[in-house]
Design a protein around this motif. Structure first.
Motif, short mmCIF file in Angstrom:
data_model
loop_
_atom_site.label_atom_id
_atom_site.label_comp_id
_atom_site.label_asym_id
_atom_site.label_seq_id
_atom_site.Cartn_x
_atom_site.Cartn_y
_atom_site.Cartn_z
N THR A 7 0.84 -1.20 0.00
CA THR A 7 0.00 0.00 0.00
C THR A 7 0.88 1.25 0.00
OG1 THR A 7 -1.66 -1.17 1.28
CG2 THR A 7 -1.80 1.22 1.30
N ASP A 8 0.51 2.20 -0.85
CA ASP A 8 1.27 3.45 -0.90
C ASP A 8 1.19 4.21 0.41
OD1 ASP A 8 2.13 3.09 -3.46
OD2 ASP A 8 0.63 4.41 -4.38
N ILE A 9 2.31 4.75 0.83
CA ILE A 9 2.35 5.62 2.01
C ILE A 9 2.55 7.05 1.50
CG2 ILE A 9 3.57 6.16 4.15
CD1 ILE A 9 2.11 3.46 4.18
N SER A 10 1.52 7.86 1.66
CA SER A 10 1.55 9.21 1.10
C SER A 10 1.17 10.24 2.14
CB SER A 10 0.55 9.32 -0.07
OG SER A 10 0.79 8.32 -1.02
N GLY A 11 1.59 11.45 1.90
CA GLY A 11 1.21 12.53 2.80
C GLY A 11 1.49 13.86 2.13
N ASN A 12 0.98 14.92 2.74
CA ASN A 12 1.21 16.26 2.21
C ASN A 12 2.45 16.86 2.84
OD1 ASN A 12 -1.10 15.92 0.82
ND2 ASN A 12 -2.17 17.68 1.68
N SER A 13 3.36 17.31 1.99
CA SER A 13 4.59 17.93 2.46
C SER A 13 4.37 19.44 2.55
CB SER A 13 5.71 17.59 1.48
OG SER A 13 6.84 18.35 1.75
N ASP A 14 4.78 20.03 3.68
CA ASP A 14 4.48 21.45 3.89
C ASP A 14 5.15 22.35 2.86
OD1 ASP A 14 2.90 20.89 6.07
OD2 ASP A 14 4.52 21.09 7.52
N LEU A 15 6.45 22.13 2.63
CA LEU A 15 7.16 23.04 1.73
C LEU A 15 8.40 22.37 1.16
CD1 LEU A 15 7.97 25.92 0.62
CD2 LEU A 15 9.08 26.30 2.83
N TYR A 16 8.59 22.54 -0.16
CA TYR A 16 9.86 22.18 -0.81
C TYR A 16 10.43 23.47 -1.37
CZ TYR A 16 13.16 20.37 -4.26
OH TYR A 16 14.30 20.12 -4.99
N LEU A 17 11.69 23.74 -1.02
CA LEU A 17 12.31 24.99 -1.47
C LEU A 17 13.75 24.72 -1.89
CD1 LEU A 17 12.48 28.06 -1.80
CD2 LEU A 17 12.78 28.27 0.66
N ASP A 18 13.98 24.65 -3.18
CA ASP A 18 15.33 24.54 -3.73
C ASP A 18 16.16 23.45 -3.05
OD1 ASP A 18 17.51 25.12 -5.29
OD2 ASP A 18 18.21 26.77 -4.03
N VAL A 25 15.49 21.75 -0.32
CA VAL A 25 15.28 21.57 1.12
C VAL A 25 13.79 21.27 1.36
CG1 VAL A 25 15.54 22.59 3.42
CG2 VAL A 25 17.15 23.21 1.59
N VAL A 26 13.55 20.21 2.15
CA VAL A 26 12.17 19.82 2.45
C VAL A 26 11.85 20.30 3.88
CG1 VAL A 26 10.61 17.86 2.73
CG2 VAL A 26 12.31 17.85 0.90
N TRP A 27 10.88 21.19 3.97
CA TRP A 27 10.53 21.83 5.24
C TRP A 27 9.24 21.25 5.81
CZ3 TRP A 27 12.96 26.19 7.56
CH2 TRP A 27 14.04 26.72 6.83
N ASP A 28 9.24 21.21 7.14
CA ASP A 28 8.03 20.77 7.85
C ASP A 28 7.76 21.79 8.95
OD1 ASP A 28 5.95 19.03 8.43
OD2 ASP A 28 7.14 17.87 9.85
N TRP A 29 6.53 22.27 9.07
CA TRP A 29 6.19 23.18 10.17
C TRP A 29 5.68 22.36 11.34
CZ3 TRP A 29 8.00 26.93 7.46
CH2 TRP A 29 7.51 27.32 6.22
#
Ligand code: SF4
Length: 265
Positions: free
Chosen positions: A113-124, A126-130
């Motif tokens: 089963t796919d494990i998916s989620g919404n990522s807060d921010l991708y910036l150049d 760098v993967v950011w999470d608030w």
């Protein structure tokens, strides 16, 4: 001055609206863990989750007010950065977003089963999470870092972006204070670690396969490790049977017992 009856009546009306809105917000009923849960260090808790085991914790049902604040800070940041995208001169020419917001990423599969989620921010790269913690928890993160669950979550989102074909160099968790001033914010970051993300995914995949094969009989085989036990939906103090509920982390219980006996001695 005591509020008038008219004001009190209006308060009731407003409270009813606010509480109904927050209580009726759609909740996830999915059985498979999301990227945020892949890093839960307790295998037993993951086993309960994967089995869809009924929650047993006898916790008072509180209005999830703090979670609602966190959700709305996320929404505010998304709005702010969407406007920032649109105000860049190049945006009107090419429509390319500098700040990639709330994108759905798939980090891999657990038992097919796919494990998916919404990522807060991708910036150049760098993967950011608030994260929007209260004061006590924020101080804890400043002292000891984000802990294994959030750390793994950050790298899982990194993997998700990489699988989408984006370069990933770093992951970052930006802890923004829920009830303190802006200078109290705290940034944690690390170089992206693909191996860690894959290793944790493989661990959860193994637990999922075991629980599918054995059902609840798999639960006593799974390792317990304290993971916010106080808020664990399957915590059943004093339980002798983990197929019903979990008494808590054995090491933590042992440590608490020895601390107690030190006090008594
Ligand atoms: S109560 Fe603690 S040890 Fe038990 S399943 Fe939940 S997180 Fe794991």
């Amino acid at each position: 001055m005591t509020p008038s009856q008219k004001v009190l009546d209006q308060q009731r009306e407003l409270d009813d609206l606010i509480e109904a809105h927050i209580n009726n917000a759609p909740r996830s009923l999915q059985v498979e863990p999301g990227p945020s849960e892949i890093g839960i260090p307790c295998d037993l808790r993951l086993g309960y989750k994967l089995l869809g085991h009924p929650e047993v914790a006898d916790r008072p049902r509180r209005l999830p007010w703090k979670a609602w604040i966190g959700t709305n800070v996320h929404r505010g940041l998304e709005e702010l950065l969407t406007l920032a995208n649109m105000s860049r001169p190049s945006w009107s020419e090419n429509g390319v977003d500098r700040y990639q917001l709330e994108q759905r990423v798939t980090v891999g599969q657990v038992d097919g089963t796919d494990i998916s989620g919404n990522s807060d921010l991708y910036l150049d790269g760098v993967v950011w999470d608030w994260k929007i913690p209260g004061g006590t928890t924020l101080r804890e993160y400043k002292r000891n870092g984000p802990g294994p669950q959030y750390e793994v979550q950050a790298h899982e989102y990194g993997l998700g972006w990489e699988l989408r074909g984006y370069p990933v160099t770093d992951v970052a968790i930006y802890f923004l204070p829920r009830d303190q001033e802006w200078p109290q914010r705290f940034l944690w970051s690390a170089p992206y670690n693909r191996d860690l993300a894959l290793e944790r995914l493989a661990r959860v995949d193994g637990i999922a396969k075991l629980t599918r094969a054995l059902g609840p009989a798999a639960l006593p085989l799974l390792k317990r490790r304290a993971s916010w036990c106080q808020s664990c939906p399957w915590r059943l103090p004093g339980s002798q049977d983990v197929t019903r509920g979990c008494p808590g982390d054995p090491d933590a219980l042992e440590q608490a017992a020895s601390e107690l006996s030190d006090l008594i001695a």
